[in-house]
Design a protein around this motif. Structure first.
Motif, PDB file in Angstrom:
ATOM      1  N   CYS B 172       0.866  -1.172   0.000  1.00 59.63           N
ATOM      2  CA  CYS B 172       0.000   0.000   0.000  1.00 59.63           C
ATOM      3  C   CYS B 172       0.907   1.228   0.000  1.00 59.63           C
ATOM      4  O   CYS B 172       1.974   1.218   0.607  1.00 59.63           O
ATOM      5  CB  CYS B 172      -0.887  -0.018   1.243  1.00 59.63           C
ATOM      6  SG  CYS B 172      -1.914   1.453   1.417  1.00 59.63           S
ATOM      7  N   ASP B 173       0.484   2.287  -0.674  1.00 59.17           N
ATOM      8  CA  ASP B 173       1.296   3.510  -0.718  1.00 59.17           C
ATOM      9  C   ASP B 173       1.093   4.296   0.577  1.00 59.17           C
ATOM     10  O   ASP B 173       0.489   5.369   0.590  1.00 59.17           O
ATOM     11  CB  ASP B 173       0.929   4.349  -1.940  1.00 59.17           C
ATOM     12  CG  ASP B 173      -0.526   4.801  -1.920  1.00 59.17           C
ATOM     13  OD1 ASP B 173      -1.286   4.292  -1.074  1.00 59.17           O
ATOM     14  OD2 ASP B 173      -0.894   5.665  -2.725  1.00 59.17           O
ATOM     15  N   ILE B 299      -7.851   4.985   7.419  1.00 62.44           N
ATOM     16  CA  ILE B 299      -7.364   4.776   6.054  1.00 62.44           C
ATOM     17  C   ILE B 299      -7.498   3.303   5.678  1.00 62.44           C
ATOM     18  O   ILE B 299      -7.065   2.420   6.418  1.00 62.44           O
ATOM     19  CB  ILE B 299      -5.920   5.287   5.920  1.00 62.44           C
ATOM     20  CG1 ILE B 299      -5.970   6.824   5.983  1.00 62.44           C
ATOM     21  CG2 ILE B 299      -5.285   4.805   4.622  1.00 62.44           C
ATOM     22  CD1 ILE B 299      -4.667   7.516   5.877  1.00 62.44           C
ATOM     23  N   ASP B 300      -8.141   3.074   4.558  1.00 61.42           N
ATOM     24  CA  ASP B 300      -8.246   1.720   4.020  1.00 61.42           C
ATOM     25  C   ASP B 300      -6.902   1.374   3.390  1.00 61.42           C
ATOM     26  O   ASP B 300      -6.512   1.973   2.384  1.00 61.42           O
ATOM     27  CB  ASP B 300      -9.364   1.655   2.977  1.00 61.42           C
ATOM     28  CG  ASP B 300      -9.545   0.244   2.438  1.00 61.42           C
ATOM     29  OD1 ASP B 300      -8.599  -0.570   2.521  1.00 61.42           O
ATOM     30  OD2 ASP B 300     -10.639  -0.062   1.930  1.00 61.42           O
ATOM     31  N   SER B 301      -6.195   0.427   3.995  1.00 59.82           N
ATOM     32  CA  SER B 301      -4.846   0.102   3.518  1.00 59.82           C
ATOM     33  C   SER B 301      -4.867  -1.022   2.490  1.00 59.82           C
ATOM     34  O   SER B 301      -3.831  -1.615   2.218  1.00 59.82           O
ATOM     35  CB  SER B 301      -3.951  -0.235   4.706  1.00 59.82           C
ATOM     36  OG  SER B 301      -4.574  -1.182   5.536  1.00 59.82           O
ATOM     37  N   ARG B 302      -6.034  -1.314   1.925  1.00 60.31           N
ATOM     38  CA  ARG B 302      -6.195  -2.182   0.763  1.00 60.31           C
ATOM     39  C   ARG B 302      -5.659  -3.596   0.982  1.00 60.31           C
ATOM     40  O   ARG B 302      -5.101  -4.228   0.079  1.00 60.31           O
ATOM     41  CB  ARG B 302      -5.508  -1.547  -0.458  1.00 60.31           C
ATOM     42  CG  ARG B 302      -5.946  -0.098  -0.726  1.00 60.31           C
ATOM     43  CD  ARG B 302      -7.422  -0.002  -1.003  1.00 60.31           C
ATOM     44  NE  ARG B 302      -7.792  -0.840  -2.130  1.00 60.31           N
ATOM     45  CZ  ARG B 302      -7.502  -0.566  -3.397  1.00 60.31           C
ATOM     46  NH1 ARG B 302      -6.870   0.547  -3.713  1.00 60.31           N
ATOM     47  NH2 ARG B 302      -7.870  -1.375  -4.359  1.00 60.31           N
ATOM     48  N   GLU B 303      -5.896  -4.087   2.196  1.00 58.24           N
ATOM     49  CA  GLU B 303      -5.328  -5.377   2.554  1.00 58.24           C
ATOM     50  C   GLU B 303      -5.844  -6.510   1.658  1.00 58.24           C
ATOM     51  O   GLU B 303      -5.061  -7.352   1.200  1.00 58.24           O
ATOM     52  CB  GLU B 303      -5.680  -5.657   4.016  1.00 58.24           C
ATOM     53  CG  GLU B 303      -4.965  -6.862   4.544  1.00 58.24           C
ATOM     54  CD  GLU B 303      -5.253  -7.085   6.009  1.00 58.24           C
ATOM     55  OE1 GLU B 303      -6.255  -6.545   6.520  1.00 58.24           O
ATOM     56  OE2 GLU B 303      -4.479  -7.818   6.639  1.00 58.24           O
ATOM     57  N   LYS B 326       7.448  -4.955  -7.752  1.00 54.15           N
ATOM     58  CA  LYS B 326       6.558  -4.384  -6.744  1.00 54.15           C
ATOM     59  C   LYS B 326       5.272  -3.902  -7.392  1.00 54.15           C
ATOM     60  O   LYS B 326       5.315  -3.240  -8.420  1.00 54.15           O
ATOM     61  CB  LYS B 326       7.279  -3.209  -6.078  1.00 54.15           C
ATOM     62  CG  LYS B 326       6.466  -2.453  -5.056  1.00 54.15           C
ATOM     63  CD  LYS B 326       7.320  -1.461  -4.275  1.00 54.15           C
ATOM     64  CE  LYS B 326       7.581  -0.176  -5.034  1.00 54.15           C
ATOM     65  NZ  LYS B 326       7.947   0.951  -4.129  1.00 54.15           N
ATOM     66  N   VAL B 327       4.142  -4.238  -6.789  1.00 54.03           N
ATOM     67  CA  VAL B 327       2.859  -3.675  -7.209  1.00 54.03           C
ATOM     68  C   VAL B 327       2.355  -2.800  -6.063  1.00 54.03           C
ATOM     69  O   VAL B 327       2.422  -3.203  -4.901  1.00 54.03           O
ATOM     70  CB  VAL B 327       1.831  -4.784  -7.523  1.00 54.03           C
ATOM     71  CG1 VAL B 327       0.461  -4.193  -7.806  1.00 54.03           C
ATOM     72  CG2 VAL B 327       2.295  -5.618  -8.706  1.00 54.03           C
ATOM     73  N   VAL B 328       1.866  -1.616  -6.389  1.00 54.49           N
ATOM     74  CA  VAL B 328       1.431  -0.668  -5.356  1.00 54.49           C
ATOM     75  C   VAL B 328      -0.081  -0.465  -5.445  1.00 54.49           C
ATOM     76  O   VAL B 328      -0.621  -0.257  -6.527  1.00 54.49           O
ATOM     77  CB  VAL B 328       2.141   0.693  -5.538  1.00 54.49           C
ATOM     78  CG1 VAL B 328       1.697   1.672  -4.450  1.00 54.49           C
ATOM     79  CG2 VAL B 328       3.652   0.512  -5.500  1.00 54.49           C
TER      80      VAL B 328
END
Lengths: 341, 341
Positions: B172-173, B299-303, B326-328
């Motif tokens: 996650c960014d 913050i939704d950290s896109r888990e 790496k994918v962000v």
């Protein structure tokens, strides 16, 4: 040459020290003709120097000498299950066991599939986390799949009880703990009490029965027995309660803390004071209970204690001792701001 | 004779169908002279009828044909980790992989030990959950232990980035998400902002840096940068804040929701209105955020998205494709009651 990496010397360590593949170590153990005599001598010398004792399993298959415990739970994201998985994994790893994790879901068939899959994987023991794997009747034929598993590998149940050979159970006395808490709730003057559940399991049933028994002693009945259907849905629980016409209760006994948190949000939406207008008790003493405002009164279901009992059972059983039966831990109410007794 | 139990036919199924031990199936695979020719023929016929294809590993060792993925996280009881473990296990099992779970703790040496232990167990891939396994610098030599692991088995990192061969990362960014949220907080008029953390990890550092960068753009500095030292200690976080002399802030940006929940309890104890006197943002969009009153902006950290990326990476890699890098995923603020922008 001596292994410095840890206490347990296993087949991988021997392979690394000898500079050969695990397959070669396996062949040496089985005295295969396909390994040069010089290599055999060298590998055996390294085994001797490092005190390596191959298990029966290793000798037979050239497999990892570490024992593997299968952990099965319905949902590793659930707070109660997650804590059990973490506690068991840590304790078992400290004893030199690996943990294979399998999340089965809550369905009866899903539970059966998960148990039989791990038995076929030849785990050295199976831990079933949660009462979803049990039946209200410990002698029920419905849980014969667990007895069949236990015929092949020792089975340990956390908060479920199935009677059978090679099955060890550690349970919280959910019936007694619920009976005691609701008895106090009634003594404090609440007579309109609701039981709130999400997924019906053996443990949920015991809590419900304890709740009903407390009311019966006072000549009362449940004012409502509501199941919201899905686990860990706090706002959906609130909405479910808000949608009920004519809901008129002054006490809610919830089967877990997420449900109780939903009940508190219902109270807030209705403008009810907690605990004056509505007294709420949750179950499991989770972090959610600390987050709530007021902090949630909740029953400590002795999860860490149950995990410790299971680990002790496993150590005895895999050490060659015969163990079985049921150990019961006493649950009790932790008093916070949602009760006044 | 055909196996009805599932899609993947493995060595255990063959053993069961043939009515022999796994060791015997293994010996048949290795064409051992210690198995009667009639048995060999029968086992081979059953293998053919059921489309059984032994993996290289099975052929070598007679071991389980299922692939095993090692999942390593610091603490499976932590809400974020538990959700990742549950999501990965479910997805990977659906692809026919077993999951070996190892909780390493947060210490640098503990992380190294866990990684090397699972590599020695010959898992088919390793998933490292959480940024504790990474370093602020993706080229740092401090994380050479991960590169060494990746030389032996593919490594997949969830929310950590280490540059190296055979290492795939999904992150996650955290820097950008924190920068954006704190920029909004400043635009809403808050200028006295505190950063609140528990355990310092790479992800925590990125959040801190994003927070500082937002302040720097406005010509401001952090009003405080506090680490409470222990994870998931809501009341201890409250007490830690209450004990600080002269704490005068109107915005708190917390590295996770448990810390933010502690900040809300601090506000309540101090008699501060949220969000008017004190605006609070948490991180991870957990169930704790729903329990808080008011509900926590977080913050939704896109888990779930990161888990899906990891699973896709694993499927490609174990299917023989080369993958890496790496994918962000972009994190974003979920607005609830502790912010007013």
């Amino acid at each position: 040459m001596r292994w410095e990496g840890g206490v347990v010397v296993n087949i991988y360590d021997i392979a690394e020290l000898a500079g050969v593949s695990i397959a070669t170590v396996s062949r040496v153990l089985n005295d295969s003709p396909n390994v040069a005599e010089g290599t055999k001598l060298r590998v055996r010398r390294i085994m001797g120097e490092n005190g390596y004792i191959p298990s029966g399993f290793s000798r037979g298959l050239g497999l990892n000498a570490m024992k593997t415990i299968g952990l099965i739970c319905p949902d590793a994201a659930d707070d109660y299950m997650a804590k059990a998985v973490a506690c068991l994994e840590r304790s078992l790893r400290n004893c030199g066991y690996d943990c294979l994790l399998c999340c089965s879901g809550y369905g009866y068939e899903d539970c059966q599939i998960a148990v039989s899959a791990l038995v076929r994987h030849r785990v050295d023991a199976l831990v079933l986390i949660g009462s979803v794997y049990a039946d209200d009747d410990p002698d029920s034929e419905r849980v014969n799949y667990i007895r069949e598993a236990a015929a092949q590998t020792p089975v340990f149940m956390l908060n479920g009880y199935v009677r059978g050979d090679n099955i060890c159970c550690a349970v919280c006395d959910d019936y007694d703990a619920s009976l005691a808490a609701v008895t106090e709730m009634i003594a404090s003057g609440r007579r309109k009490i609701l039981f709130l559940a999400d997924i019906d399991t053996v443990s949920t049933n015991l809590k419900r029965k304890g709740c009903r028994a407390a009311l019966a002693k006072a000549g009362l009945e449940l004012c409502g027995d509501i199941s919201v259907g899905l686990a860990n849905q706090i706002n959906q629980t609130r909405d479910h309660l808000l949608e009920l016409p004519d809901l008129d209760v002054n006490g809610i006994f919830a089967a877990n803390d997420a449900l109780a948190a939903g009940a508190l949000k219902y109270a807030k939406a209705r403008g009810l004071s907690v605990p004056e207008d509505l007294c709420v008790i949750g179950y499991n003493n989770s972090e959610l209970s600390v987050c709530c405002d007021p902090e949630l009164s909740t029953i400590d279901s002795r999860e860490q204690r149950l995990c410790q009992i299971i680990v002790d059972f496993i150590k005895l059983r895999l050490g060659g001792k015969q163990v079985g039966g049921k150990v019961v831990a006493k649950g009790y109410l932790i008093r916070h701001g949602t009760t006044d007794f």
